[in-house]
Design a protein around this motif. Structure first.
Motif, PDB file in Angstrom:
ATOM      1  N   ILE A 115      18.375  10.932 -26.774  1.00 42.56           N
ATOM      2  CA  ILE A 115      18.256   9.513 -26.457  1.00 42.56           C
ATOM      3  C   ILE A 115      16.800   9.072 -26.570  1.00 42.56           C
ATOM      4  N   TYR A 116      15.893   9.840 -25.962  1.00 42.57           N
ATOM      5  CA  TYR A 116      14.489   9.449 -25.937  1.00 42.57           C
ATOM      6  C   TYR A 116      13.617  10.300 -26.853  1.00 42.57           C
ATOM      7  N   ILE A 117      14.041  11.504 -27.178  1.00 40.57           N
ATOM      8  CA  ILE A 117      13.240  12.409 -27.987  1.00 40.57           C
ATOM      9  C   ILE A 117      13.927  12.608 -29.327  1.00 40.57           C
ATOM     10  N   LYS A 118      13.181  12.425 -30.398  1.00 37.92           N
ATOM     11  CA  LYS A 118      13.699  12.577 -31.755  1.00 37.92           C
ATOM     12  C   LYS A 118      13.111  13.818 -32.383  1.00 37.92           C
TER      13      LYS A 118
END
Length: 80
Positions: free
Chosen positions: A71-74
């Motif tokens: 969700i927040y880390i790619k």
């Protein structure tokens, strides 16, 4: 008249030793056990630990971890 018994130093130390409690709390008694898992490929025993992904003897892969976008880390793009 009541006579007061004077406690000696040794008596005081004995009383303190009897009244003291264990540091860190009471000891829990559990049965002895081996926390191991056998390798399905070569049969070697290994310690059951979180994060161990490969057999130390034959290299068999216990866990296959694939990183995906969260969700927040790619995932990082290393093609730059």
């Amino acid at each position: 008249m009541e006579e007061k018994k004077v406690s000696s130093l040794l008596d005081k130390l004995k009383q303190k030793a009897q009244n003291q409690t264990n540091y860190g709390g009471e000891t829990e008694m559990t049965e002895a056990k081996m926390n191991t898992k056998d390798c399905p490929n070569c049969g070697a025993g290994r310690a059951k630990q979180d994060g161990v992904t490969h057999c130390a003897y034959c290299g068999f892969e216990f866990l296959s971890v694939k990183l995906t976008d969260g969700i927040y880390i790619k995932k990082e793009d290393n093609s730059i």
